[in-house]
Design a protein around this motif. Sequence first.
Motif, short mmCIF file in Angstrom:
data_model
loop_
_atom_site.label_atom_id
_atom_site.label_comp_id
_atom_site.label_asym_id
_atom_site.label_seq_id
_atom_site.Cartn_x
_atom_site.Cartn_y
_atom_site.Cartn_z
N SER A 1 48.78 41.66 98.19
CA SER A 1 49.45 40.76 99.11
C SER A 1 50.95 40.92 98.99
O SER A 1 51.49 40.90 97.89
N ARG B 1 45.92 35.05 95.26
CA ARG B 1 46.31 36.03 96.26
C ARG B 1 45.81 37.39 95.79
O ARG B 1 45.91 37.72 94.61
N SER C 1 51.93 34.06 96.26
CA SER C 1 51.69 35.49 96.16
C SER C 1 51.86 36.04 94.75
O SER C 1 51.48 37.18 94.48
N ARG D 1 49.01 22.94 104.56
CA ARG D 1 48.59 24.19 103.95
C ARG D 1 47.21 24.06 103.33
O ARG D 1 46.83 23.00 102.84
N GLU E 1 54.72 30.54 100.36
CA GLU E 1 54.01 31.82 100.43
C GLU E 1 54.39 32.73 99.27
O GLU E 1 53.54 33.39 98.66
N ARG E 2 55.67 32.75 98.97
CA ARG E 2 56.13 33.63 97.88
C ARG E 2 55.58 33.16 96.54
O ARG E 2 55.16 33.97 95.71
N ASP F 1 58.32 27.06 103.97
CA ASP F 1 57.03 27.75 104.05
C ASP F 1 57.09 29.12 103.40
O ASP F 1 56.13 29.57 102.78
N ASP F 2 58.22 29.81 103.55
CA ASP F 2 58.40 31.11 102.89
C ASP F 2 58.34 30.96 101.38
O ASP F 2 57.77 31.81 100.68
#
Length: 235
Positions: free
Chosen positions: A231, A227, A12, A221, A8-9, A4-5
């Motif tokens: 962010s 983003r 972003s 998700r 997100e990265r 999940d990280d």
Amino acid sequence: MTFDDLLERAASLVRPDRRAILGITGSPGAGKTTLAERLVRELNGDDSRWVAQVPMDGFHLADVELERLGRRDRKGAPDTFDAAGYAALLRRLRDEDGGEDDGIVYAPGFERTLEQPIAGAVPVPRTARLIITEGNYLLLRDAAWERVRSQLDEVWFCELDESERVRRLVARHEEFGKDHDTAVAWVLGTDQRNADLVAATRARADLVVGPEVTASGSAPRVPLVHRPPDSPSVR
């Protein structure tokens, strides 16, 4: 860090006013394509097309050209790719932000059964805001490959236990037609020389991703269009 990280990265990196391009590198057999495909699949969700995948392998020189150059027995080495063409495509994807006409830019693909590049095989639609591209030499210190790196917002290094990497690579060569002895010889010869070159670029990566991260699960998700500029990235 979890998968999940990583999602997100990757998300972003995108900004409202431009596309982002994420590179995934690592030695042959380290799982680059598997990671790229999973990122694309989970970021896009069921019906979104805001993330696209463009592989470096489409820029392999054709066998006929490798024969002319005397490089056929080293296929897969840095100088058996059209690095300048690859950099030019990445620049076009960034600058044109979707291209003209119907908004599709076509990238070459690679047919593993034939072991040949295929022109116009990968459509990148205008809706794509994040491009994920994977390949061995994204961090190589070489003039041609530095032009590739300059087009990438981040490069992640995909890492795998060496014995498992070799096992997977032998199995891949066997799957696409090589007998066992030939596959082993190629993996421990040509492929290993290339792997050593790639391993030496690890320190230049923005992030090193191990198998414990890519094996972790992820929650459902919601696809993101972009983003906002402020962010924070997941570190």
